[in-house]
Design a protein around this motif. Structure first.
Motif, mmCIF file in Angstrom:
data_model
loop_
_atom_site.group_PDB
_atom_site.id
_atom_site.type_symbol
_atom_site.label_atom_id
_atom_site.label_comp_id
_atom_site.label_asym_id
_atom_site.label_seq_id
_atom_site.Cartn_x
_atom_site.Cartn_y
_atom_site.Cartn_z
ATOM 1 N N TRP A 10 8.580 -2.725 -7.633
ATOM 2 C CA TRP A 10 8.490 -1.542 -6.780
ATOM 3 C C TRP A 10 7.897 -1.918 -5.426
ATOM 4 C CZ3 TRP A 10 7.133 -1.420 -11.951
ATOM 5 C CH2 TRP A 10 7.796 -0.493 -12.750
ATOM 6 N N ARG A 11 8.348 -1.215 -4.398
ATOM 7 C CA ARG A 11 7.755 -1.336 -3.067
ATOM 8 C C ARG A 11 7.191 0.027 -2.690
ATOM 9 N NH1 ARG A 11 11.850 -2.980 0.448
ATOM 10 N NH2 ARG A 11 11.186 -5.133 0.238
ATOM 11 N N THR A 12 5.954 0.018 -2.207
ATOM 12 C CA THR A 12 5.307 1.239 -1.742
ATOM 13 C C THR A 12 5.082 1.123 -0.240
ATOM 14 O OG1 THR A 12 4.171 1.559 -3.853
ATOM 15 C CG2 THR A 12 3.243 2.698 -1.945
ATOM 16 N N THR A 13 5.459 2.157 0.486
ATOM 17 C CA THR A 13 5.226 2.222 1.920
ATOM 18 C C THR A 13 4.617 3.582 2.240
ATOM 19 O OG1 THR A 13 7.135 0.808 2.314
ATOM 20 C CG2 THR A 13 6.265 2.003 4.210
ATOM 21 N N ILE A 14 3.386 3.557 2.770
ATOM 22 C CA ILE A 14 2.698 4.796 3.119
ATOM 23 C C ILE A 14 2.445 4.777 4.623
ATOM 24 C CG2 ILE A 14 0.638 6.203 2.766
ATOM 25 C CD1 ILE A 14 0.445 4.906 -0.038
ATOM 26 N N PRO A 15 3.113 5.680 5.368
ATOM 27 C CA PRO A 15 2.913 5.722 6.822
ATOM 28 C C PRO A 15 1.452 6.015 7.168
ATOM 29 C CG PRO A 15 4.752 7.119 6.153
ATOM 30 C CD PRO A 15 4.044 6.692 4.907
ATOM 31 N N ALA A 21 1.919 1.003 8.870
ATOM 32 C CA ALA A 21 2.153 1.488 7.515
ATOM 33 C C ALA A 21 1.454 0.593 6.506
ATOM 34 C CB ALA A 21 3.650 1.532 7.224
ATOM 35 N N GLU A 22 0.927 1.220 5.452
ATOM 36 C CA GLU A 22 0.359 0.455 4.346
ATOM 37 C C GLU A 22 1.487 0.145 3.377
ATOM 38 O OE1 GLU A 22 -2.674 1.026 0.630
ATOM 39 O OE2 GLU A 22 -3.150 2.041 2.508
ATOM 40 N N VAL A 42 1.668 -7.992 -11.124
ATOM 41 C CA VAL A 42 0.927 -8.463 -9.954
ATOM 42 C C VAL A 42 1.207 -7.482 -8.820
ATOM 43 C CG1 VAL A 42 0.879 -10.903 -10.582
ATOM 44 C CG2 VAL A 42 2.802 -10.014 -9.272
ATOM 45 N N VAL A 43 0.181 -7.256 -8.013
ATOM 46 C CA VAL A 43 0.292 -6.328 -6.891
ATOM 47 C C VAL A 43 -0.300 -6.991 -5.662
ATOM 48 C CG1 VAL A 43 -0.412 -4.084 -5.965
ATOM 49 C CG2 VAL A 43 0.037 -4.329 -8.414
ATOM 50 N N ILE A 44 0.402 -6.877 -4.546
ATOM 51 C CA ILE A 44 -0.110 -7.296 -3.252
ATOM 52 C C ILE A 44 -0.011 -6.071 -2.362
ATOM 53 C CG2 ILE A 44 0.214 -8.817 -1.266
ATOM 54 C CD1 ILE A 44 1.653 -10.743 -3.211
ATOM 55 N N GLY A 45 -1.129 -5.637 -1.785
ATOM 56 C CA GLY A 45 -1.078 -4.419 -0.994
ATOM 57 C C GLY A 45 -2.230 -4.280 -0.038
ATOM 58 N N GLY A 46 -2.237 -3.142 0.652
ATOM 59 C CA GLY A 46 -3.299 -2.811 1.586
ATOM 60 C C GLY A 46 -3.165 -3.513 2.918
ATOM 61 N N VAL A 47 -3.935 -3.031 3.880
ATOM 62 C CA VAL A 47 -4.000 -3.638 5.207
ATOM 63 C C VAL A 47 -5.460 -3.731 5.625
ATOM 64 C CG1 VAL A 47 -1.711 -2.867 5.964
ATOM 65 C CG2 VAL A 47 -3.687 -1.400 6.339
ATOM 66 N N THR A 139 -9.064 3.311 -9.850
ATOM 67 C CA THR A 139 -8.690 3.214 -8.443
ATOM 68 C C THR A 139 -8.439 1.755 -8.078
ATOM 69 O OG1 THR A 139 -10.953 2.933 -7.624
ATOM 70 C CG2 THR A 139 -10.133 5.206 -7.830
ATOM 71 N N VAL A 140 -7.589 1.560 -7.064
ATOM 72 C CA VAL A 140 -7.289 0.225 -6.541
ATOM 73 C C VAL A 140 -7.498 0.288 -5.027
ATOM 74 C CG1 VAL A 140 -5.448 -1.456 -6.176
ATOM 75 C CG2 VAL A 140 -5.644 -0.295 -8.384
ATOM 76 N N PRO A 141 -8.202 -0.651 -4.419
ATOM 77 C CA PRO A 141 -8.723 -1.893 -4.993
ATOM 78 C C PRO A 141 -10.151 -1.816 -5.513
ATOM 79 C CG PRO A 141 -8.944 -2.013 -2.625
ATOM 80 C CD PRO A 141 -8.316 -0.670 -2.940
ATOM 81 N N GLY A 142 -10.791 -0.622 -5.525
ATOM 82 C CA GLY A 142 -12.201 -0.530 -5.882
ATOM 83 C C GLY A 142 -12.534 -0.616 -7.355
ATOM 84 N N PHE A 143 -11.539 -0.360 -8.238
ATOM 85 C CA PHE A 143 -11.718 -0.413 -9.691
ATOM 86 C C PHE A 143 -12.748 0.595 -10.192
ATOM 87 C CE2 PHE A 143 -10.167 -5.065 -10.456
ATOM 88 C CZ PHE A 143 -8.907 -4.701 -10.021
ATOM 89 N N GLU A 144 -12.853 1.766 -9.553
ATOM 90 C CA GLU A 144 -13.697 2.815 -10.114
ATOM 91 C C GLU A 144 -12.948 3.459 -11.270
ATOM 92 O OE1 GLU A 144 -13.141 3.274 -6.564
ATOM 93 O OE2 GLU A 144 -14.997 2.322 -5.921
#
Length: 196
Positions: A10-15, A21-22, A42-47, A139-144
């Motif tokens: 999957w690809r996620t794009t959040i304006p 965009a994230e 595996v996930v690679i994300g965030g800015v 939650t990601v990336p905080g793992f709460e």
């Protein structure tokens, strides 16, 4: 006999208001066997400072009745491990009981469609009626970790639904196997087979 394996991506794009965009990319390998169901991703994300890479592993009972374990590791950061006894009790990676999650059968990892797939598979035909289900939310990336209520409202039985959490509602499209194709218009499954 080798257990069947399926791969999803999957690809996620959040304006973002600032114009950056994230984006995130998730790859999942799902293995279904008589002894249980296992998924690794595996996930690679965030800015910026929220940029992250993580890997996760989830195991589920063979008949999808409950998530049995969840293990998340942020690269260069913390690890979260949870185990479920199949009867509603959770413990952490060191065996300490997590009473705040007693009675829950499902996990949702923020931004990952697989937890929703496991939840819908467990519900089976019950997923075709509006209901609220409590889950262990991560939650990601905080793992709460928290106990969260998720409301599922079918739009088209087995193919489209509305998911509401914390007052925020998104539409989700599923394939015939109950795997997410599109989540809120920002997360879309990518084809892994070459075009004919």
């Amino acid at each position: 006999m080798t257990a069947p394996t399926r791969a999803y991506r999957w690809r996620t794009t959040i304006p973002a208001p600032e114009g950056v965009a994230e984006t995130a990319l998730e790859h999942v390998e799902l293995k279904i066997a008589e002894t249980g169901i296992g998924a690794e991703g595996v996930v690679i994300g965030g800015v910026g400072s929220a940029a992250h890479g993580l890997r996760w592993r989830i195991t589920v009972d063979p008949d999808w009745t409950a998530v049995r374990s969840l293990h998340l590791t942020r690269l260069g950061g913390p690890t979260v491990a949870l185990r479920h006894d199949g009867y509603g009790e959770w413990s952490d990676g060191e065996g300490r009981r997590r009473g705040e999650f007693a009675g829950l059968s499902d996990c949702l990892v923020e931004g990952s469609p697989f937890g929703l797939t496991a939840l819908l598979k467990r519900l089976g035909a019950k997923a075709n009626k509006t209901q609220t289900v409590e889950v262990v939310a991560v939650t990601v990336p905080g793992f709460e970790l928290s106990r969260a209520a998720v409301t599922l409202q079918p739009i088209e039985a087995g193919r489209r639904l509305r998911l509401t959490r914390d007052g925020h509602t998104e539409e989700i499209e599923l394939d015939a196997d109950g795997v997410v194709i599109d989540w809120g218009g920002h997360t879309r499954r990518l084809a892994l087979e070459p075009a004919a």
